[in-house]
Design a protein around this motif. Structure first.
Motif, PDB file in Angstrom:
ATOM      1  N   LYS A 266       0.819  -1.300  -0.002  1.00  0.00           N
ATOM      2  CA  LYS A 266      -0.005  -0.161  -0.043  1.00  0.00           C
ATOM      3  C   LYS A 266       0.530   1.606   0.095  1.00  0.00           C
ATOM      4  CE  LYS A 266      -4.032   1.671   0.335  1.00  0.00           C
ATOM      5  NZ  LYS A 266      -5.239   1.071  -0.556  1.00  0.00           N
ATOM      6  N   ILE A 267       1.756   1.558   0.842  1.00  0.00           N
ATOM      7  CA  ILE A 267       3.128   2.480   1.095  1.00  0.00           C
ATOM      8  C   ILE A 267       3.324   2.377  -0.443  1.00  0.00           C
ATOM      9  CG2 ILE A 267       4.646   3.523   1.586  1.00  0.00           C
ATOM     10  CD1 ILE A 267       4.049   2.133   4.264  1.00  0.00           C
ATOM     11  N   GLY A 268       3.302   1.234  -1.626  1.00  0.00           N
ATOM     12  CA  GLY A 268       3.801   1.189  -2.390  1.00  0.00           C
ATOM     13  C   GLY A 268       3.543   2.111  -3.813  1.00  0.00           C
ATOM     14  N   GLU A 269       2.281   1.880  -3.615  1.00  0.00           N
ATOM     15  CA  GLU A 269       0.860   2.692  -4.073  1.00  0.00           C
ATOM     16  C   GLU A 269       1.020   4.542  -3.585  1.00  0.00           C
ATOM     17  OE1 GLU A 269      -2.472   1.417  -3.898  1.00  0.00           O
ATOM     18  OE2 GLU A 269      -1.596  -0.786  -4.770  1.00  0.00           O
ATOM     19  N   ALA A 270       1.678   5.277  -2.338  1.00  0.00           N
ATOM     20  CA  ALA A 270       1.520   6.201  -2.161  1.00  0.00           C
ATOM     21  C   ALA A 270       2.554   7.299  -2.137  1.00  0.00           C
ATOM     22  CB  ALA A 270       0.961   6.314  -0.649  1.00  0.00           C
TER      23      ALA A 270
ATOM     24  N   TRP B 205       8.330   7.188  -6.833  1.00  0.00           N
ATOM     25  CA  TRP B 205       9.009   6.393  -7.025  1.00  0.00           C
ATOM     26  C   TRP B 205      10.706   5.981  -6.507  1.00  0.00           C
ATOM     27  CZ3 TRP B 205       7.221   2.561 -10.731  1.00  0.00           C
ATOM     28  CH2 TRP B 205       6.227   2.627 -11.021  1.00  0.00           C
ATOM     29  N   GLN B 206      11.294   7.222  -6.032  1.00  0.00           N
ATOM     30  CA  GLN B 206      11.977   7.548  -5.549  1.00  0.00           C
ATOM     31  C   GLN B 206      12.024   6.708  -4.615  1.00  0.00           C
ATOM     32  OE1 GLN B 206      11.024  10.202  -7.645  1.00  0.00           O
ATOM     33  NE2 GLN B 206      13.305  11.505  -8.373  1.00  0.00           N
ATOM     34  N   GLN B 207      10.905   8.000  -3.820  1.00  0.00           N
ATOM     35  CA  GLN B 207      10.686   7.344  -2.633  1.00  0.00           C
ATOM     36  C   GLN B 207      11.127   6.374  -1.799  1.00  0.00           C
ATOM     37  OE1 GLN B 207       7.298  10.198  -2.213  1.00  0.00           O
ATOM     38  NE2 GLN B 207       8.179  12.055  -1.128  1.00  0.00           N
ATOM     39  N   PHE B 208       9.979   5.222  -2.803  1.00  0.00           N
ATOM     40  CA  PHE B 208      10.317   4.331  -1.997  1.00  0.00           C
ATOM     41  C   PHE B 208      11.431   3.118  -2.277  1.00  0.00           C
ATOM     42  CE2 PHE B 208       7.528   0.753  -0.974  1.00  0.00           C
ATOM     43  CZ  PHE B 208       7.776   0.011  -1.669  1.00  0.00           C
ATOM     44  N   VAL B 209      12.578   3.392  -2.787  1.00  0.00           N
ATOM     45  CA  VAL B 209      13.741   2.999  -3.031  1.00  0.00           C
ATOM     46  C   VAL B 209      13.810   2.732  -0.975  1.00  0.00           C
ATOM     47  CG1 VAL B 209      16.557   2.579  -3.531  1.00  0.00           C
ATOM     48  CG2 VAL B 209      14.012   3.876  -4.982  1.00  0.00           C
ATOM     49  N   PRO B 210      14.345   3.358  -0.275  1.00  0.00           N
ATOM     50  CA  PRO B 210      14.863   3.011   1.155  1.00  0.00           C
ATOM     51  C   PRO B 210      13.405   1.994   1.556  1.00  0.00           C
ATOM     52  CG  PRO B 210      14.178   5.073   1.043  1.00  0.00           C
ATOM     53  CD  PRO B 210      14.106   5.012  -0.538  1.00  0.00           C
ATOM     54  N   TYR B 211      12.380   1.793   1.199  1.00  0.00           N
ATOM     55  CA  TYR B 211      11.009   1.343   1.951  1.00  0.00           C
ATOM     56  C   TYR B 211      11.739  -0.717   0.716  1.00  0.00           C
ATOM     57  CZ  TYR B 211       8.493   4.704   3.489  1.00  0.00           C
ATOM     58  OH  TYR B 211       7.366   5.659   4.539  1.00  0.00           O
TER      59      TYR B 211
ATOM     60  N   SER C 233       1.720   8.813 -13.766  1.00  0.00           N
ATOM     61  CA  SER C 233       2.067   9.438 -13.264  1.00  0.00           C
ATOM     62  C   SER C 233       3.328   9.402 -12.170  1.00  0.00           C
ATOM     63  CB  SER C 233       0.490   9.591 -11.703  1.00  0.00           C
ATOM     64  OG  SER C 233       0.809   8.555 -11.481  1.00  0.00           O
ATOM     65  N   ASP C 234       3.470  10.173 -10.938  1.00  0.00           N
ATOM     66  CA  ASP C 234       5.135  10.079 -10.461  1.00  0.00           C
ATOM     67  C   ASP C 234       4.637   8.704  -9.602  1.00  0.00           C
ATOM     68  OD1 ASP C 234       4.387  12.602  -8.008  1.00  0.00           O
ATOM     69  OD2 ASP C 234       2.760  11.649  -9.054  1.00  0.00           O
ATOM     70  N   LYS C 235       2.907   8.067  -9.479  1.00  0.00           N
ATOM     71  CA  LYS C 235       3.079   7.673  -8.666  1.00  0.00           C
ATOM     72  C   LYS C 235       3.113   5.926  -8.900  1.00  0.00           C
ATOM     73  CE  LYS C 235       2.416   9.668  -4.204  1.00  0.00           C
ATOM     74  NZ  LYS C 235       1.395  11.087  -3.975  1.00  0.00           N
ATOM     75  N   PRO C 236       3.353   4.649  -8.196  1.00  0.00           N
ATOM     76  CA  PRO C 236       3.571   3.315  -8.929  1.00  0.00           C
ATOM     77  C   PRO C 236       2.009   3.126  -8.631  1.00  0.00           C
ATOM     78  CG  PRO C 236       5.318   3.194  -7.318  1.00  0.00           C
ATOM     79  CD  PRO C 236       4.842   4.750  -7.709  1.00  0.00           C
TER      80      PRO C 236
END
Lengths: 171, 370, 196
Positions: free
Chosen positions: B54-58, B61-67, B323-326
């Protein structure tokens, strides 16, 4: 993934329904009725069978759900992606745990996260969520449980700008 | 009195976990026992479910790399590798040669660190407590290398979309070469401590077997599959990144038991040293990063990227809607599929073998529970 | 059980009552401080945490207990069972499914007990604060916490610093304090002193 041409038996059987995707996987789009038959062919009847289960999951496209099955064969880089669009109102598929034993958990996850019913699943309990969880979290219209004492997000942390406007800090 | 109860036994339902003194994490297994023999086992997962999809959709793309680091926190670089390669494929970006070499060097160092942690937990679970201290001595050496290159000890956020965070320090290659010279003697030490230890062999040989066909149908991968005689290693089969330029072997054993999995991991460390030696010798000069737009908005499409992590096949399926989010971030964890046949591994064995079964799979609960 | 209770009431209760009532008398103060020092040194120098590693911070906890950042020199031995421990280091993300287990384990620990929240996820939910529907936003929503150690993951030196702060906290306690009720100790929020 495979940049080879689509094998002849798959090309014959699926004709226009099979394409090579951008990442090299062979993508087969089928309707919900043909899904089980297609998977049984790929996983059991075909020789050599795609017996290595890579993944099973669902996607929420807004108006529809899509169920995706990734299959492969060990020692090769061939990959088949079987996609099927389901209606949002009563999404349901049939289980494939008799073909791939490893489908049990991904299907349970699909059931609890999206509410896609899997008919014939031997063990339809929640997998990752606690028992009795309300709602289907991975759907796009899922409401965050802000009334839960442990899970609620504080106004201060969630929207600090607005909170500070309403409760200004005294100098 | 003894005649009335002769031959009658009761089944016992025992709960193992989610807090138990093993480093695998929060796994709960419900065991049905007949005396010491396990009749059935039911793993219960989800105690670390952190809603990462769910976080991956919120997040962007760059913000998700540390997750992605935190999925399988012992092989963080490999996780980042899968995600970052998937995004780069969506963007149509090719990274530089030097960046690929750096990524492979980091991935192989991480593989060795992860297998050292496996040794630790294997030793602790079978009762060989000393191995823990030996392994951590070497792991700290590796962590020092990582800390100098990336700034972090455990969860690096080093691989970025389009390259890596920063170039390697000037003495990094020399220190890796020192490590390559130093480590084989340590491997010999671990061999003596564990692999050739008669007690260890007695606890591992013939325990927790699964047939080859079942392993494939369950989607098992990595050392668990290679211990069943299937030489399936994505570094050789797909040959992603610059792996085709290196010569290395894929260790395969075919006894399908816990000892085979252990031996596969021991040999994999030797092969990782080989890859490291070749990579550090051939490391090219040049830029490490390519220019990537600040706000990443890939074309609509979907890509599935698979790489070989220390635990098996790590997969990342990303759908972009422009868009800018997956739109969807699906993580295919290796430990999830490796853990599923746990009932088959435990059935018919003793209670003491349950711990060996779980430890030999080398699972990581952060991966399983996403 | 009754014998022990009656023995306790004969010795411990009067001692504590005397310590509370005559706190200003120099002799009592001297006596209390000596007893405090001995008792607190004993408590602080052998904090035995229960192994409660949940996620990535557990690896750093293990690394702290290993040879480079040795914990054993502080008398800290990881115990597998909560019944044999007096500290709970919550290392990692606490989820909605794990929370009841955590609470039960906390109640299984005997007094005196302390809780250390290790890592951002245990302190406040960390990187999961915004969108994670299943992560508890900080372990102090479930159990009272004594020491917060931020970091993602915190370095072993941070954990050692936190443990030494716990030592300071333990050494600051006194037998003249109000009797301990389950989980709530003087200095914590939610503490109400016993009625006069």
């Amino acid at each position: 993934m495979s940049d080879d041409a689509i094998p002849t038996d798959l090309a014959e059987r699926f004709a226009d329904g099979i394409t090579t995707a951008a990442d090299g996987a062979w993508e087969i789009a089928v309707s919900a009725e043909q899904l089980r038959e297609t998977l049984a062919f790929l996983g059991a009847d075909r020789q050599p069978a795609f017996d290595y289960l890579v993944d099973i999951f669902a996607v929420d496209y807004g108006e529809q759900f899509e169920v995706v099955y990734h299959l492969s064969r060990p020692r090769t880089h061939e990959m088949v992606r079987v996609c099927s669009r389901l209606s949002r109102q009563k999404p349901s598929v049939q289980t494939v745990t008799d073909i791939w034993a490893g489908a049990s958990w991904p299907e349970r996850e699909m059931m609890e996260m999206y509410g896609v019913a899997v008919e014939g699943h031997p063990d339809p309990r929640n997998l990752l969520l606690p028992e009795g969880w309300k709602g289907y979290p991975l759907r796009k219209d899922y409401e965050y449980p802000d009334d839960h004492p442990w899970l609620s997000r504080d106004e201060l942390h969630d929207k600090p700008g607005e909170y500070l406007k309403q409760h200004p800090v005294e100098e | 009195m003894s005649d009335t109860y002769a031959g009658q036994t009761d089944e016992l339902l025992i709960n193992m976990g989610p807090q138990h003194p093993s480093t695998h994490g929060v796994l709960r297994v419900l065991l049905r026992l007949d005396g010491e023999i396990v009749l059935d086992a039911d793993p219960d997962i989800g105690y670390l479910h952190s809603s990462l999809e769910k976080i991956g959709e919120a997040k962007t793309w760059q913000q998700f790399v540390p997750y992605t680091d935190r999925f399988d926190y012992l092989s963080a670089i490999n996780n980042e590798f899968a995600f970052v390669r998937a995004v780069e494929k969506l963007l149509g970006v090719r990274v530089t040669e030097r960046c690929e070499y750096i990524r492979v060097i980091m991935a192989e160092l991480q593989r060795i660190a992860s297998h050292l942690m496996y040794f630790t937990s294997m030793g602790l679970d079978t009762g060989a407590v000393t191995v823990y201290l030996h392994c951590f001595r070497d792991r700290e050496r590796l962590i020092d290398l990582f800390e100098d290159a990336t700034g972090q000890r455990l969860l690096y956020h080093y691989l970025r979309i389009g390259g890596v965070r920063n170039d390697l320090p000037h003495d990094f290659v020399a220190r890796v070469r020192d490590f390559i010279d130093y480590f084989p003697a340590r491997l010999q030490e671990y061999d003596n401590l564990l692999t050739r230890n008669r007690v260890f062999r007695g606890r591992m040989e013939g325990i927790a077997t699964i047939s080859r066909e079942e392993a494939v149908r369950h989607g098992m991968s990595g050392p668990c599959l290679r211990a069943c005689g299937v030489d399936h290693d994505l570094r050789k089969i797909i040959g992603y990144s610059v792996y085709p330029q290196f010569e290395f072997e894929v260790p395969v054993y075919d006894t399908c038991d816990a000892m085979a999995r252990h031996l596969v991991r021991c040999d994999e460390m030797v092969q990782s040293l080989r890859i490291l030696k070749q990579a550090t010798d051939k490391l090219p000069d040049g830029e490490t990063n390519v220019k990537v737009p600040r706000v990443i908005k890939p074309e609509p499409g979907a890509v599935y990227e698979r790489i070989e992590g220390p635990r098996g096949e790590v997969g990342c399926y990303l759908i972009s809607d422009g868009s800018d989010k997956p739109l969807r971030m699906r993580w295919r964890p290796p430990s999830y599929f490796n853990l599923q046949p746990l009932p088959q591994l435990m059935r018919g064995g003793y209670v003491a073998d349950t711990v060996v079964a779980i430890a030999s799979l080398d699972i990581m609960l952060g991966d399983i529970d996403k | 059980m009754d014998l022990i209770k009656s023995l306790k009431s004969l010795t411990e209760e009067p001692l504590r009552r005397a310590a509370r009532e005559r706190k200003d008398s120099p002799l009592a103060v001297r006596f209390i401080s000596i007893v405090d020092k001995v008792v607190n040194t004993g408590k602080a120098c052998s904090v035995w945490p229960v192994q409660f590693g949940l996620a990535c911070c557990a690896i750093e906890m293990i690394a702290t207990a290993a040879a480079r950042y040795d914990l054993d020199r502080f008398g800290i031995i990881m115990r597998p069972s909560p019944r044999q421990s007096d500290c709970m280091i919550v290392a990692g993300t606490v989820t909605a499914k794990m929370a009841p287990v955590l609470e039960r384990l906390y109640h299984q620990m005997p007094e005196p007990k302390w809780v250390i929240a290790l890592g951002n996820c245990a302190v406040s939910g960390g990187r999961f604060y915004q969108d994670a529907y299943s992560v508890v936003k900080g372990v102090d929503r479930i159990i009272p916490v004594d020491i917060y150690i931020p970091g993602c993951p915190p370095r072993p030196e941070s954990l050692l610093d936190g443990l030494l702060k716990l030592h300071d906290k333990i050494r600051g306690e006194s037998i003249a304090d109000d009797p301990v009720r389950e989980g709530i100790r003087p200095g914590m929020s939610g503490y109400e002193p016993a009625g006069e």
